[in-house]
Design a protein around this motif. Sequence first.
Motif, PDB file in Angstrom:
ATOM      1  N   HIS A 188       0.849  -1.199   0.000  1.00  0.00           N
ATOM      2  CA  HIS A 188       0.000   0.000   0.000  1.00  0.00           C
ATOM      3  C   HIS A 188       0.886   1.250   0.000  1.00  0.00           C
ATOM      4  N   PRO A 189       0.546   2.261  -0.832  1.00  0.00           N
ATOM      5  CA  PRO A 189       1.403   3.454  -0.906  1.00  0.00           C
ATOM      6  C   PRO A 189       1.397   4.315   0.351  1.00  0.00           C
ATOM      7  N   ASP A 249      -9.875  -4.417   5.356  1.00  0.00           N
ATOM      8  CA  ASP A 249     -10.134  -3.345   4.391  1.00  0.00           C
ATOM      9  C   ASP A 249     -11.462  -2.669   4.714  1.00  0.00           C
ATOM     10  N   LEU A 250     -11.430  -1.348   4.840  1.00  0.00           N
ATOM     11  CA  LEU A 250     -12.665  -0.592   5.071  1.00  0.00           C
ATOM     12  C   LEU A 250     -13.336  -0.233   3.748  1.00  0.00           C
ATOM     13  N   GLU A 310     -11.989  -0.094  -0.836  1.00  0.00           N
ATOM     14  CA  GLU A 310     -10.943  -0.582  -1.733  1.00  0.00           C
ATOM     15  C   GLU A 310      -9.625   0.174  -1.561  1.00  0.00           C
ATOM     16  N   ASP A 311      -9.673   1.347  -0.924  1.00  0.00           N
ATOM     17  CA  ASP A 311      -8.461   2.140  -0.717  1.00  0.00           C
ATOM     18  C   ASP A 311      -7.938   2.095   0.715  1.00  0.00           C
ATOM     19  N   ARG A 327     -17.380   8.202   8.480  1.00  0.00           N
ATOM     20  CA  ARG A 327     -16.859   7.226   7.519  1.00  0.00           C
ATOM     21  C   ARG A 327     -15.383   7.459   7.237  1.00  0.00           C
ATOM     22  N   MET A 386     -12.316   6.977   4.597  1.00  0.00           N
ATOM     23  CA  MET A 386     -12.145   6.808   3.153  1.00  0.00           C
ATOM     24  C   MET A 386     -10.822   7.428   2.715  1.00  0.00           C
ATOM     25  N   PHE A 390      -7.704   6.433   2.389  1.00  0.00           N
ATOM     26  CA  PHE A 390      -6.554   6.170   3.278  1.00  0.00           C
ATOM     27  C   PHE A 390      -6.731   6.795   4.660  1.00  0.00           C
ATOM     28  N   PRO A 408     -11.681  12.779  -4.670  1.00  0.00           N
ATOM     29  CA  PRO A 408     -12.892  11.981  -4.450  1.00  0.00           C
ATOM     30  C   PRO A 408     -14.090  12.433  -5.297  1.00  0.00           C
TER      31      PRO A 408
END
Lengths: 140, 348
Positions: free
Chosen positions: B18-19, B76-77, B79-80, B128, B130, B132, B187
């Motif tokens: 992961h970056p 994973d919360l 896909e990112d 929420r 999102m 990262f 986003p």
Amino acid sequence: MKPLRTIAVGFDGSDDSKAAVRWAFEMASQVDSDVVLVHAVGLLERARIEEVTAELRETVRRLTGESGFDHARVRLHVANGDPCSVLLRAKDAPLEADLIVVGSRGQGEHAGLLLGSTSLQLAEHSSIPVVVVPSQHADG
Amino acid sequence: MLVINGPTDDSGHQDPGHPERPDRVTAVMAGIADLHLGSDLVVAPEYSATRAELTRVHEGGYLDELDMFCYEGGGDLDEDTYATYKSWSIARFAAGAGISAVDTLRQRNDGVAFVVTRPPGHHALRDRAMGFCLLNNIAVTAAKLTSEGERVLIIDWDVHHGNGTQSIFWNDPNVLYVSTHQWPLFPGSGTPREIGGLDAMGLTLNIPLPPGATGDVVRQAIDEAATPVIEKFGPTWVLVSAGFDAHRDDPMADLKLTSGDFAELGRMAFGFAPRPGRLALFLEGGYDLAALQGSVAATLSSMLGGEYQPESPSSGGPGSEMVFRARAERVLALRQAEEVPTDQDRVI
């Protein structure tokens, strides 16, 4: 009740999202509406977006063919964002959707948690109706 | 004087490949070391944000779920965005670091703070995670400041729009949120027509920029579109969502800034602070480690009166027309909002 002109379906390629697409096609056939398959492009997916879009187009073509729904009334909309935010924007231009349809769980989502659940978040925040298609409608 | 936050072991928040990874903080610290600040480098105490501080900007239910999700091992919360067993604790330290840094600035009444933490925060919404981000670090500090009667300017020069921060302060008359970001890009929010809610009309200011835009365009955006609004607002504190992923070498986007451009942006942000000791930067994005190291060093050097600038500022890219159009769209949106105010009171 406002007529359903456009149905937006959350589509990430998962089995649950395919079930949602099939349900949306059936509904659209009955109420004479268009269907827009909405795919959210996240931070990581952007690097391979062309490949992903090509795969999605092929899946959409196959699903449409299997259902017998009119190809001319199906669109694929790819937008930047997380799935929840992108679907919440579906009510606005250019989609102007009247209904959102999603599978109960997208890729990587966890059952029973509000955290990370697109369907539960949409149900809480959407100002247009949301249909959640249960997992058992997926073909696995 | 530069204030940085006390070292938090963030190695427990990582996901192979992961970056958004611990090496980013190492690169930032190397950039700070390049400045050879000696006794001008002050370390603020490590501090974990309390529930009361977090619930100013996040829903309690979300915090409980995130805590429980991590306690059960994470995953994973979306896909990112990931969380691990240790992420809840690390994220709370990241959210508290700004409060500690601001306290240190206040005690000394001087200097600039750089909050070097991860995970980043500006995409995190009230309810929420999102992009990262788990907790909105800059928002936690800004909300603490406004609770004490301060007026806070947030400048967000990360290449991505800070949707979480915008949304949290959408209707807050004590926070001015200004963002430059690539458009279109994740986003997907951050249009000039997003101007704030009924109680804070005009206090959200978005300036989207096209792929390829260079530093001169970003400076133009700040100069022409943002400066008059900032001067009218009159901030008592300036916080910066300092992402460095608009650098030309960054793999996550397509803007063409150099470390020299970040130095210029740093100088501009410094100029918006009402007096010394009222400016704090928060690390957001930046995924090319060499670009991150050089950009951090150049930014801080310019704020501290130094001359460290490994790359010249860039110019000649597209976007000037887009800045002009953004100003026009914003004026139109403000005019329409005055005519039909209730239509604008929605979080995007």
